[in-house]
Design a protein around this motif. Sequence first.
Motif, short mmCIF file in Angstrom:
data_model
loop_
_atom_site.label_atom_id
_atom_site.label_comp_id
_atom_site.label_asym_id
_atom_site.label_seq_id
_atom_site.Cartn_x
_atom_site.Cartn_y
_atom_site.Cartn_z
N ARG A 175 0.83 -1.20 0.00
CA ARG A 175 0.00 0.00 0.00
C ARG A 175 0.87 1.26 0.00
N ALA A 176 1.95 1.21 0.79
CA ALA A 176 2.78 2.41 0.97
C ALA A 176 3.48 2.81 -0.32
N ARG A 177 3.67 1.84 -1.22
CA ARG A 177 4.40 2.22 -2.43
C ARG A 177 3.49 2.24 -3.66
N THR A 178 2.19 2.44 -3.41
CA THR A 178 1.23 2.49 -4.51
C THR A 178 0.53 3.84 -4.57
N LEU A 179 0.55 4.45 -5.74
CA LEU A 179 -0.19 5.69 -5.95
C LEU A 179 -1.52 5.35 -6.62
N LEU A 180 -2.56 6.09 -6.26
CA LEU A 180 -3.89 5.78 -6.76
C LEU A 180 -4.44 6.92 -7.61
N VAL A 181 -4.71 6.61 -8.87
CA VAL A 181 -5.36 7.59 -9.75
C VAL A 181 -6.77 7.07 -10.04
N ALA A 182 -7.75 7.80 -9.55
CA ALA A 182 -9.14 7.37 -9.70
C ALA A 182 -9.69 7.82 -11.06
N LEU A 183 -10.69 7.10 -11.52
CA LEU A 183 -11.44 7.50 -12.72
C LEU A 183 -12.92 7.53 -12.33
N ALA A 184 -13.47 8.73 -12.25
CA ALA A 184 -14.87 8.84 -11.85
C ALA A 184 -15.77 8.24 -12.92
N CYS A 185 -16.98 7.83 -12.50
CA CYS A 185 -17.85 7.04 -13.38
C CYS A 185 -19.00 7.82 -13.96
N ALA A 186 -19.04 9.12 -13.70
CA ALA A 186 -20.27 9.86 -13.93
C ALA A 186 -20.92 9.61 -15.29
N THR A 187 -20.11 9.39 -16.31
CA THR A 187 -20.72 9.24 -17.64
C THR A 187 -20.83 7.78 -18.06
N GLN A 188 -20.51 6.86 -17.16
CA GLN A 188 -20.38 5.47 -17.60
C GLN A 188 -20.96 4.47 -16.62
N ALA A 189 -22.14 4.72 -16.09
CA ALA A 189 -22.68 3.80 -15.10
C ALA A 189 -22.83 2.41 -15.71
N ASP A 190 -22.36 1.41 -15.00
CA ASP A 190 -22.56 0.03 -15.39
C ASP A 190 -23.96 -0.34 -14.88
N PRO A 191 -24.74 -1.04 -15.66
CA PRO A 191 -26.12 -1.33 -15.20
C PRO A 191 -26.18 -2.14 -13.91
N ARG A 192 -25.09 -2.74 -13.51
CA ARG A 192 -25.13 -3.56 -12.31
C ARG A 192 -24.75 -2.80 -11.04
N CYS A 193 -24.16 -1.61 -11.21
CA CYS A 193 -23.64 -0.88 -10.04
C CYS A 193 -24.75 -0.22 -9.23
N PHE A 194 -24.49 0.00 -7.95
CA PHE A 194 -25.40 0.76 -7.11
C PHE A 194 -24.62 1.57 -6.07
N CYS A 195 -23.55 2.23 -6.56
CA CYS A 195 -22.68 2.98 -5.65
C CYS A 195 -23.44 4.09 -4.93
N SER A 196 -24.46 4.64 -5.57
CA SER A 196 -25.19 5.74 -4.92
C SER A 196 -25.85 5.24 -3.64
N CYS A 197 -26.22 3.95 -3.60
CA CYS A 197 -26.87 3.39 -2.41
C CYS A 197 -25.86 3.13 -1.30
N CYS A 198 -24.59 3.09 -1.64
CA CYS A 198 -23.55 2.81 -0.65
C CYS A 198 -22.69 4.04 -0.40
N GLU A 199 -23.06 5.14 -1.01
CA GLU A 199 -22.34 6.40 -0.87
C GLU A 199 -20.87 6.27 -1.25
N THR A 200 -20.62 5.63 -2.39
CA THR A 200 -19.23 5.44 -2.80
C THR A 200 -18.94 6.06 -4.18
N GLY A 201 -19.95 6.52 -4.88
CA GLY A 201 -19.70 7.05 -6.22
C GLY A 201 -20.80 8.01 -6.63
N PRO A 202 -20.75 8.54 -7.83
CA PRO A 202 -19.88 8.22 -8.96
C PRO A 202 -18.52 8.93 -8.90
N TYR A 203 -18.35 9.82 -7.93
CA TYR A 203 -17.05 10.44 -7.72
C TYR A 203 -16.48 9.96 -6.39
N ALA A 204 -15.18 9.84 -6.30
CA ALA A 204 -14.56 9.62 -5.00
C ALA A 204 -14.38 10.98 -4.35
#
Lengths: 273, 349
Positions: free
Chosen positions: B126-155
């Motif tokens: 973990r200490a030697r890993t950099l994280l570059v996120a890619l927000a999902c706003a324009t690309q919702a997968d039909p199976r996702c439900f991040c809004s119900c878990c308060e995890t997306g579409p942006y970090a």
Amino acid sequence: MSGLYVPQIAAIERVEEETATEKTFTLRPLNGDRLSCVPGQFILLSVFGRGEAPFCVGTAGQDLPTLDITVRRYPGGRVTEALHSLGPGAYVGLRGPFGNGFKVEALRGRDLLFVAGGIGLIPVRPLIRQVLSERDQFGRLVLLFGARQPSEILYRRELDEWQAREDFEVQLTIDVPHPDWSGHVGVVTTLFPDLEVDPARTKAIIVGPPVMYPFVVAACREKGIGDADMIFSLERYMKCGVGKCGHCAMKHKYVCTDGPVFTYEEIREIEEH
Amino acid sequence: MPALAQYSLPPTRLKDLFQRLSQAVDQVIAPTRVPPGDVFYDVVQGPDEVALDFGNSLVSPVAWLYRPVEEMFRVLPGEPPRVEPCGEEGRRLLFAVRPCDLAAIGRLDQFFLEGDFRDDLYAARRARTLLVALACATQADPRCFCSCCETGPYAEQGFDLQLSLVGDRYLLEVGSESGAALAEQCRDLLEPAAEDLAAGRAQQVQAFYAGLEQKANMPAAVRRLSSEAVPVELWDRIASRCLGCGGCSFVCPVCTCFYTTDQVREDGSIVRVRAWDSCRLEGYTREASGHNPRAHRRQRAERFSYHKLAYPCIQREGRLGCVGCGRCVTVCFGGVHMPRVAQMIRRGE
Ligand SMILES: Cc1cc2nc3c(=O)[nH]c(=O)nc-3n(C[C@H](O)[C@H](O)[C@H](O)COP(=O)(O)OP(=O)(O)OC[C@H]3O[C@@H](n4cnc5c(N)ncnc54)[C@H](O)[C@@H]3O)c2cc1C
Ligand code: SF4
Ligand code: SF4
Ligand code: FES
């Protein structure tokens, strides 16, 4: 080197045969490390190439140069079978001790009722030893111990010593009649009807196979012993001992780090259906 | 936590940005398309191997922080035997991590790094890993439900940098000091973020919520499960559709269980290996005596849900045990995946 999962090397110093299936191993850390163990804690023992498994510490105290474990051999058991084939001088890996252990402070001044079945006597023995070494700190002491057959009774010599004491009531039983046995016959709860306890003063320490627990709980409750005064040591399949592998979890508790010692009151909260 | 800084990036410079980021590390892991077209996170050599047009990957990039199989240490036989560490080195960049997976990494951080015992294997990686996120706003997968878990579409936190396509520009958000240093190295590619980018981001979130197909009322399921009001028959019904394959937990980025095993190598050395395990499997709790406290599939179904959804577990482990990534929806043969089970729990039937 160190690391959460990295064992230290220990040498087997002595092996003692307890029964046909159990042996006691005395282990000495190679680097001269001294270990401090509370009764009821456990270590993770590695037989390199076979794996790692948890065993209760048989010796308790501060700064111990060696540590004892008593191990039952399971046919086909990766670690236990390999360990049983090792003799003095062989090297094993050691991590721990882990777990909370028995809270001896909470037992002081109380009558203690030990109920052990089979290899449940293993974690109870260091606790009894500690209690006996400070005998005047405790009230009445009773041990009810059940084994399936006479040949499966562990620590025979020590049990005889305990039985010979005036200040320790020790009762043994075996599950079914056997030609070599003239004592009590029946599962350990059959010793309860003749037992008189003062429920307000008594703490029960109960360790045995899982099938034993509901019956002992019922018997203790019948004697008026409260759920908070029944103390258990639980066993769960364990792969890490440090709350990470998930195997030992019960609801939101980990038996390895929150236990293995729990009161029945605590167990009721985490018991699964 | 608001972003430390925001920039705008024309899409034509995305490859340059990727190149520049790659130069800061020894290895880049990014989503890449594998025949016949599935997206996996793997080591990539250049921007042309990167695929950004996907909903979510079947295997979470979390697998690069908490490896499916990993060597714990090595024992060299001898009198006495010697124990040596196993491990890799070098700085690594995880590129285009979805916000749900980032939330999962947040829970893994808490689980492995906090408390009485710190998992040094996870910590080192973990200490030697950099994280570059890619927000999902324009690309919702039909199976996702991040809004119900308060995890997306942006970090909102947990990333070093976050990219999102807003209109015809990329918005680049800085989320940490390391992220700021990375952005500094790319300064000549970036432009100041105009105000309409921030406004566009907010609009996208609203549109995204409205468009989500998969829904799961997680708070209601959490309340019901935690109040112990779920009838045992419900677990039986779930169990009757569960094949006990463990797929749900193996694809779940939040699941952390493992077992260990010793491998004897050709040179005689012994390597202790840990590998992902699953509480849905029958052998998971079976003891050497043969006794199995969770012998029934019903009990294992309850365990899985309890650990993810019940308050005492949420309290202990810092967040809900589901980030709404939708992967179990993809793999579950029986259709008893998290959104369905959450619904069954909520209704009590
Ligand atoms: C806290 C704690 C303290 C303990 N203290 C002691 C102690 O003091 N003394 C003691 O003797 N024991 C103790 N135990 C039990 C001890 O840990 C087990 O006996 C030991 O782990 C067995 O290891 P093994 O590698 O020999 O067996 P394993 O190889 O794990 O299994 C033994 C048997 O079970 C079968 N088996 C196991 N897993 C599977 C599977 N997935 N599928 C099919 N079959 C399977 C094997 O084939 C084999 O026959 C304790 C356990 C715990 C949790
Ligand atoms: S993926 Fe579905 S079938 Fe497989 S273990 Fe999970 S719930 Fe059961
Ligand atoms: S339970 Fe399913 S939806 Fe939730 S995080 Fe795990 S795999 Fe994703
Ligand atoms: S033994 Fe691994 S979590 Fe308890």
